[in-house]
Design a protein around this motif. Structure first.
Motif, PDB file in Angstrom:
ATOM      1  N   ARG A  39       0.808  -1.173   0.191  1.00  0.00           N
ATOM      2  CA  ARG A  39       0.055  -0.011   0.027  1.00  0.00           C
ATOM      3  C   ARG A  39       0.800   1.405  -0.040  1.00  0.00           C
ATOM      4  N   ARG A  40       1.843   1.023   0.727  1.00  0.00           N
ATOM      5  CA  ARG A  40       2.604   2.283   0.744  1.00  0.00           C
ATOM      6  C   ARG A  40       3.399   2.723  -0.454  1.00  0.00           C
ATOM      7  N   ILE A  41       3.680   1.570  -1.217  1.00  0.00           N
ATOM      8  CA  ILE A  41       4.405   1.648  -2.570  1.00  0.00           C
ATOM      9  C   ILE A  41       3.449   2.294  -3.566  1.00  0.00           C
ATOM     10  N   PHE A  42       2.166   1.792  -3.523  1.00  0.00           N
ATOM     11  CA  PHE A  42       1.145   2.316  -4.288  1.00  0.00           C
ATOM     12  C   PHE A  42       0.853   3.785  -4.188  1.00  0.00           C
ATOM     13  N   VAL A  43       0.776   4.276  -2.670  1.00  0.00           N
ATOM     14  CA  VAL A  43       0.570   5.695  -2.297  1.00  0.00           C
ATOM     15  C   VAL A  43       1.657   6.599  -2.901  1.00  0.00           C
ATOM     16  N   GLY A  44       2.906   6.008  -2.712  1.00  0.00           N
ATOM     17  CA  GLY A  44       4.272   6.704  -2.970  1.00  0.00           C
ATOM     18  C   GLY A  44       4.316   6.843  -4.408  1.00  0.00           C
ATOM     19  N   GLN A  45       4.014   5.941  -5.164  1.00  0.00           N
ATOM     20  CA  GLN A  45       4.053   6.053  -6.744  1.00  0.00           C
ATOM     21  C   GLN A  45       3.083   6.892  -7.341  1.00  0.00           C
TER      22      GLN A  45
END
Length: 198
Positions: A39-45
């Motif tokens: 989820r953090r990777i999706f949000v960051g992207q």
């Protein structure tokens, strides 16, 4: 909605962001086994790409938030994160893999966003004239298509990171590859942009 513009938008996104799939795969490999890392990777992207999109749209309307001379210095972001990741890998080199995973916790959203923005900084120069010539309605189509494709890219990165042969290689070498890729991206941005007189 004009399918021609949709196709052009998809092609432009793919061409300018192909390298992000490798970076996303490395991030997903680093986050494997950590709750909320995906989820953090999706949000960051999304944060990083939304910032690229916002700057490109604003510039297409004539506003410039980032002077052209400052753009090459965006390379300092992935460079710093690459050195940080290298330091973490070095610091935990003798620990068991399970202990290392517990202490690192996977990538943070703002780190992913910073790398995405810095790596896509050169894309802004490509997007601005395209957006300016597309007009408001065309620009809206480009923005929607780009934001949909960010999710596709995230799923592709996760897909590659979870293929058994790739996952095995990334789990074994990801802690070395991620810093190397980030440092290389940072140096490439700095050198190609002529930062510090390089």
């Amino acid at each position: 909605m004009d399918l021609g513009i949709v196709g052009q938008a998809a092609g432009l996104f793919a061409v300018t962001n192909i390298d992000d799939i490798l970076i996303l795969s490395l991030f997903f490999a680093q986050g494997a086994g950590h709750r909320g890392a995906g989820r953090r990777i999706f949000v960051g992207q999304y944060l990083g790409f939304a910032a690229i999109l916002a700057v490109a749209i604003a510039a297409a309307f004539g506003a410039t938030f980032l002077p052209a001379a400052a753009a090459p210095y965006l390379g300092l972001l992935p460079l710093a994160l690459g050195f940080k990741a290298a330091w973490q890998a070095w610091k935990h080199r003798d620990e068991e893999e399970d202990e290392q995973q517990a202490t690192e916790g996977g990538p943070k959203a703002l780190e992913v966003a910073a790398v995405t923005f810095a790596n896509g900084g050169d894309n802004i120069g490509v997007y601005v004239p395209v957006f300016a010539s597309a007009g408001v309605s065309g620009m809206s189509v480009y923005a929607v298509v780009f934001l949909i494709l960010v999710a596709v890219w995230c799923f592709a990165g996760r897909f590659f990171a979870t293929r058994p042969i790739i996952a095995k290689a990334l789990s074994r070498w990801g802690h070395v590859l991620l810093p190397l890729v980030l440092i290389a991206i940072g140096l490439l941005i700095l050198i190609e942009g002529g930062a510090f007189g390089l």
